[in-house]
Design a protein around this motif. Structure first.
Motif, short mmCIF file in Angstrom:
data_model
loop_
_atom_site.label_atom_id
_atom_site.label_comp_id
_atom_site.label_asym_id
_atom_site.label_seq_id
_atom_site.Cartn_x
_atom_site.Cartn_y
_atom_site.Cartn_z
N TRP A 14 -94.08 33.81 -2.07
CA TRP A 14 -93.30 32.84 -2.82
C TRP A 14 -93.27 31.48 -2.11
O TRP A 14 -93.20 30.44 -2.73
N LYS A 15 -93.37 31.51 -0.76
CA LYS A 15 -93.27 30.27 0.00
C LYS A 15 -94.49 29.38 -0.24
O LYS A 15 -94.40 28.15 -0.15
N THR A 16 -95.62 30.00 -0.48
CA THR A 16 -96.86 29.23 -0.65
C THR A 16 -97.51 29.53 -2.00
O THR A 16 -98.73 29.57 -2.14
N SER A 33 -96.10 32.99 -15.80
CA SER A 33 -94.89 33.54 -16.41
C SER A 33 -93.95 34.18 -15.40
O SER A 33 -92.76 34.32 -15.66
N VAL A 34 -94.49 34.60 -14.23
CA VAL A 34 -93.61 35.23 -13.24
C VAL A 34 -93.31 34.31 -12.06
O VAL A 34 -92.58 34.66 -11.14
N GLN A 63 -87.70 35.39 -4.11
CA GLN A 63 -88.41 35.34 -2.83
C GLN A 63 -89.32 36.55 -2.67
O GLN A 63 -89.25 37.30 -1.70
N VAL A 64 -90.16 36.72 -3.64
CA VAL A 64 -91.06 37.87 -3.69
C VAL A 64 -92.33 37.59 -2.88
O VAL A 64 -92.90 36.51 -2.94
N VAL A 66 -97.69 46.20 -1.04
CA VAL A 66 -96.35 46.19 -0.47
C VAL A 66 -95.62 44.98 -1.05
O VAL A 66 -96.12 43.85 -0.97
N THR A 67 -94.46 45.24 -1.63
CA THR A 67 -93.67 44.16 -2.22
C THR A 67 -92.35 44.03 -1.46
O THR A 67 -91.64 45.03 -1.28
N THR A 68 -92.08 42.81 -1.03
CA THR A 68 -90.76 42.55 -0.45
C THR A 68 -90.08 41.48 -1.29
O THR A 68 -90.71 40.58 -1.83
N ALA A 69 -88.78 41.62 -1.37
CA ALA A 69 -87.99 40.65 -2.15
C ALA A 69 -86.69 40.39 -1.43
O ALA A 69 -86.21 41.22 -0.65
N LYS A 70 -86.12 39.25 -1.74
CA LYS A 70 -84.88 38.86 -1.06
C LYS A 70 -83.80 39.91 -1.27
O LYS A 70 -83.08 40.29 -0.36
N ALA A 71 -83.70 40.37 -2.50
CA ALA A 71 -82.60 41.26 -2.87
C ALA A 71 -82.66 42.58 -2.12
O ALA A 71 -81.63 43.10 -1.70
#
Lengths: 174, 256
Positions: free
Chosen positions: B155-157, B183-184, B192-193, B221-226
């Motif tokens: 998400w940062k880049t 769309s996503v 922050q995915v 591997v998916t990381t997210a803020k939540a």
């Protein structure tokens, strides 16, 4: 004889052209049949293509045999898996077959497999690694007889024995 | 008087005594014929030696002739052939012309057939197997590299990542990719995915000089803020690569 339309030099020209036409006709036929018959590609690709198709089919058959379970009739299914096995996979499966059968009967398990895609990794004349994407529908006592869908990623190490490709290793890719 | 007979040139067997009788001897068959005759009635030979007489005979002016030793058409044919120096229908120039055209046509066909056998249709192989071993090897490498690039982003880049991914896509696939990611994108940034893809297996389903179909096993591997946890997905992806000019690009990507 001599010059003129009926002259010898014209006759020679006619004969030469006639022969050339025959040669060209033969060449044309040759190239058309060559293109039509053999698998397209250079000779290395032809060999590769043939091996690719054969090993893919063998891997597909072995995957289906492996994923098929019927607790009421395990024996023929086990025999089928062993027929396509060799090396360490064969030894493992032979050792495990009694337990496999017992466990299937205990849980009254039934399973059918479906191969969705087969791809070949490394391959040469007698060895190949084949990856199989397959699903299965499993029902047993804990699913109350309702089929549950499972998604598998399989890696089969194949060995060619004569004109048959046998599975020497079968793993799930994690 | 008899002395004057000697030395006269031979004019169709004419001599003085014959002239008196109105008869002469045919020089060809030695029969006695009329003195004024231009053609011997026995052997049909021309007695004048002039071309006109020959022509007249050739064109079949023989209604006056009493009996025909040969069939008229055959004789005319023969005469005509003699004039044409003996050329039946398929001889000489005609045959040469036909053969030249035939050889040209066969050369073109042979060339085409050779080309086809050396350069098989690169579009499709109906059995989906291998028609190019070089493409197979290159495809294995490219499939792993490109799949990893397309299925990973942070998400940062996000913008840079999307551009990098689009660069390895075939033009036909770019719009679909942009639409899906577009769309996503908002959610990706907000939550922050981060997606990290690693290819754990690559294999070839089919390979031609310009098109490779690959089966790729991808662990995502998916990381997210939540969520503190990582989510692991074990995916199977069908990847199609095409080679337009030089490099392999992704023209289709389908997880299943």
């Amino acid at each position: 004889m001599g010059t003129g339309p009926a002259g010898t030099s014209w006759r020679i020209a006619n004969v030469v052209l006639g022969l050339l036409a025959l040669v060209l006709l033969a060449t044309t036929v040759l190239f058309f049949t060559k293109a039509a018959s053999a698998t397209p590609g250079d000779s290395r690709s032809e060999t590769l293509s043939r091996a690719h198709k054969q090993v893919s089919k063998a891997a597909k058959d072995q995957t289906l045999a492996f994923l098929t379970v019927d607790y009421s009739e395990m024996d023929p299914l086990i025999v089928k898996v062993l027929a396509g096995a060799t090396g360490s996979f064969k030894k493992q499966y032979e050792r495990a077959q009694v337990n496999l059968k017992a466990s299937a009967q205990d849980s009254q398990a039934k399973s059918t497999g479906k191969v969705l895609a087969v791809g070949v990794g490394d391959i040469d004349d007698i060895d190949a690694v084949v990856f199989v994407a397959a699903d299965s529908e499993v029902s047993n006592k804990s699913t109350n007889g309702k089929p549950q869908r499972r998604y598998h990623r399989l890696k089969l190490t194949m060995v060619r024995k004569g004109d048959k490709w046998l599975t020497s290793k079968l793993q799930f890719v994690g | 008087m008899a002395d004057l007979d000697e030395g006269w040139p031979d004019k169709g067997g004419l001599d003085r005594s014959d002239l008196d009788n109105g008869e002469k001897t045919c020089p060809y068959c030695a029969e006695t014929i009329r003195a004024a005759a231009l053609k011997c009635r026995y052997c049909r030979s021309d007695l004048t030696g002039s071309p006109t007489a020959t022509q007249a005979r050739a064109e079949g002016h023989h209604e006056q002739d009493e009996d025909e030793p040969r069939h008229p058409e055959a004789r005319d044919e023969w005469t005509r052939d003699t004039q044409d120096a003996g050329v039946p229908f398929l001889a000489g120039a005609r045959l040469l012309g036909i053969l030249v055209v035939l050889c040209l046509a066969l050369s073109a066909t042979a060339g085409y057939a050779w080309y086809r056998s050396e350069h098989p249709s690169t579009g499709k192989d109906p059995d989906g197997a291998i028609t190019s071993s070089q493409a197979r090897d290159a495809g294995l490498q490219a499939a792993a590299k490109l799949t990893q690039k397309v299925l990973s982003y942070d998400w940062k880049t996000i913008d840079a990542d999307m551009s990098a991914a689009e660069a390895v896509l075939a033009p036909s696939f770019r719009s679909e990719y942009s639409k899906t990611l577009g769309s996503v994108k908002a959610q990706t940034v907000e939550n922050q995915v981060k997606l990290t893809a690693s290819v754990v297996a690559t294999s070839i389903i089919s390979a031609t000089e310009t098109k490779v179909e690959a089966l790729v096993f991808v662990n995502q591997v998916t990381t997210a803020k939540a969520s503190k946890d990582q989510r692991l997905d074990q995916n199977r992806v069908l990847v199609t690569l095409t080679r337009g000019g030089g490099e392999w690009r992704v023209s289709k990507m389908k997880p299943f």
